[in-house]
Design a protein around this motif. Structure first.
Motif, PDB file in Angstrom:
ATOM      1  N   ASN A  15      16.815  18.839  -1.573  1.00  0.00           N
ATOM      2  CA  ASN A  15      16.912  17.603  -2.669  1.00  0.00           C
ATOM      3  C   ASN A  15      16.222  16.445  -1.860  1.00  0.00           C
ATOM      4  OD1 ASN A  15      17.112  16.089  -4.927  1.00  0.00           O
ATOM      5  ND2 ASN A  15      19.448  16.193  -5.029  1.00  0.00           N
ATOM      6  N   VAL A  16      16.375  15.283  -2.576  1.00  0.00           N
ATOM      7  CA  VAL A  16      16.144  13.886  -2.126  1.00  0.00           C
ATOM      8  C   VAL A  16      17.184  13.145  -2.240  1.00  0.00           C
ATOM      9  CG1 VAL A  16      14.735  11.860  -2.082  1.00  0.00           C
ATOM     10  CG2 VAL A  16      13.589  14.194  -2.390  1.00  0.00           C
ATOM     11  N   LEU A  17      18.036  12.681  -1.356  1.00  0.00           N
ATOM     12  CA  LEU A  17      19.203  11.459  -1.517  1.00  0.00           C
ATOM     13  C   LEU A  17      18.672  10.416  -1.450  1.00  0.00           C
ATOM     14  CD1 LEU A  17      22.313  13.063   0.630  1.00  0.00           C
ATOM     15  CD2 LEU A  17      21.521  13.515  -1.881  1.00  0.00           C
ATOM     16  N   LYS A  18      18.949   9.842  -2.572  1.00  0.00           N
ATOM     17  CA  LYS A  18      18.732   8.209  -2.512  1.00  0.00           C
ATOM     18  C   LYS A  18      19.551   7.336  -1.839  1.00  0.00           C
ATOM     19  CE  LYS A  18      14.974   8.452  -5.074  1.00  0.00           C
ATOM     20  NZ  LYS A  18      13.480   8.197  -4.664  1.00  0.00           N
ATOM     21  N   ASN A  19      20.991   7.963  -1.478  1.00  0.00           N
ATOM     22  CA  ASN A  19      21.755   7.061  -0.733  1.00  0.00           C
ATOM     23  C   ASN A  19      22.333   7.846   0.384  1.00  0.00           C
ATOM     24  OD1 ASN A  19      23.105   9.212  -2.206  1.00  0.00           O
ATOM     25  ND2 ASN A  19      24.677   7.896  -2.871  1.00  0.00           N
ATOM     26  N   MET A  20      21.280   8.051   1.375  1.00  0.00           N
ATOM     27  CA  MET A  20      21.435   8.763   2.496  1.00  0.00           C
ATOM     28  C   MET A  20      22.375   7.996   3.464  1.00  0.00           C
ATOM     29  SD  MET A  20      21.325  11.341   4.573  1.00  0.00           S
ATOM     30  CE  MET A  20      19.817  12.342   3.688  1.00  0.00           C
ATOM     31  N   ASP A  21      22.458   6.657   3.695  1.00  0.00           N
ATOM     32  CA  ASP A  21      23.255   5.928   4.408  1.00  0.00           C
ATOM     33  C   ASP A  21      24.626   6.009   3.835  1.00  0.00           C
ATOM     34  OD1 ASP A  21      21.009   5.052   5.827  1.00  0.00           O
ATOM     35  OD2 ASP A  21      20.345   3.190   5.026  1.00  0.00           O
TER      36      ASP A  21
END
Length: 266
Positions: free
Chosen positions: A56-62
């Motif tokens: 997937n792609v996490l938009k809130n990785m931080d």
């Protein structure tokens, strides 16, 4: 005509709102805090569980990394389907995600799920995991001393799972990592204290007061869909995961990771 235009405009707004809601549920992870009890721990044990990333792609990785660092777990467990059928683009996304986890500097265990085992590039993925100092458990276990707690972690594969090497110590807290909890439920042993699993995605679509409509391997209106479940003398926790299969669809079931605390039963 004016009323028709107004109705069409409202329908368009509703469709756009639903799309944005689903997109948010699929891309922005949330932290789930789980509290469990055991007679076998002397000091609080903390575990972060990550499951079913599916490239997937996490938009809130931080946010994801900061929540884990703040929780400061003793170990991280990756319970399968981090990669999604191994095509190159998805493979790269999964490896990049594992690099982010490895950068946290916390001892991490990984087991395979059905997507990794059924798809290509499994050997390459396992090789990447080794280079990132993530421990791959393939029907085997390891004894750990964590904060004066004796902990046995045993991980199984999805298809050719095997418990022949399951050899816990006397009085150890015994943790089983299994992508699909039914593989353990069908081979349950009273010595197994906790099972940490994924696979179901919590059904992806959930309905209030009902729960999941369907989960893979668990059927319609499944009992073992997500969360804490009791099975015989064992506690099972099913994480609904950080990704999706078939389509990017989540409803009332935002992608998640779990920060789990095991306290001593009073």
């Amino acid at each position: 005509m004016r009323n028709l235009i107004l109705i069409l405009f409202l329908i368009l707004l509703l469709a756009l709102g639903l799309y944005l809601y689903i997109y948010y549920q699929c891309r922005w992870a949330k932290e789930v805090k789980v509290n469990l009890l055991s007679d076998k721990v002397d000091k609080k044990l903390k575990i972060t569980q990550v499951s079913d990333f599916h490239s997937n792609v996490l938009k809130n990785m931080d946010y994801f990394k900061n929540k884990i660092l703040k929780f400061n777990p003793d170990i991280i467990i990756l319970t399968g389907d981090i990669n999604d059928y191994g095509v190159k683009e998805k493979f790269d996304k999964a490896v990049d995600f594992l690099k982010e986890i490895s950068s946290l500097g916390i001892k991490t265990y990984y087991i395979t799920g059905n997507h990794e085992e059924a798809g290509p590039m499994l050997d390459e993925f396992i090789s990447e995991i080794g280079m990132l100092n993530i421990d791959y458990l393939k029907n085997e276990g390891e004894i750990l001393k964590l904060k004066d707690n004796l902990v046995y972690v045993y991980g199984i594969t999805y298809y050719n799972y095997d418990f022949s090497k399951y050899e816990p110590e006397d009085n150890s807290l015994n943790i089983i990592l299994s992508h699909y909890s039914k593989n353990v439920r069908d081979n349950i042993d009273d010595s197994m204290d906790f099972v940490f699993s994924g696979h179901t995605h919590g059904g992806q679509v959930r309905i209030p007061f009902i729960g999941a409509l369907f989960a893979p391997g668990e059927g319609v209106f499944p009992k073992f869909d997500k969360g804490v479940k009791r099975y015989k003398n064992t506690t099972i926790y099913i994480d609904s995961g950080l990704g999706n299969t078939l389509m990017n669809l989540r409803f009332l079931n935002r992608i998640q990771f779990s920060n789990i605390t095991i306290n001593k039963r009073q």
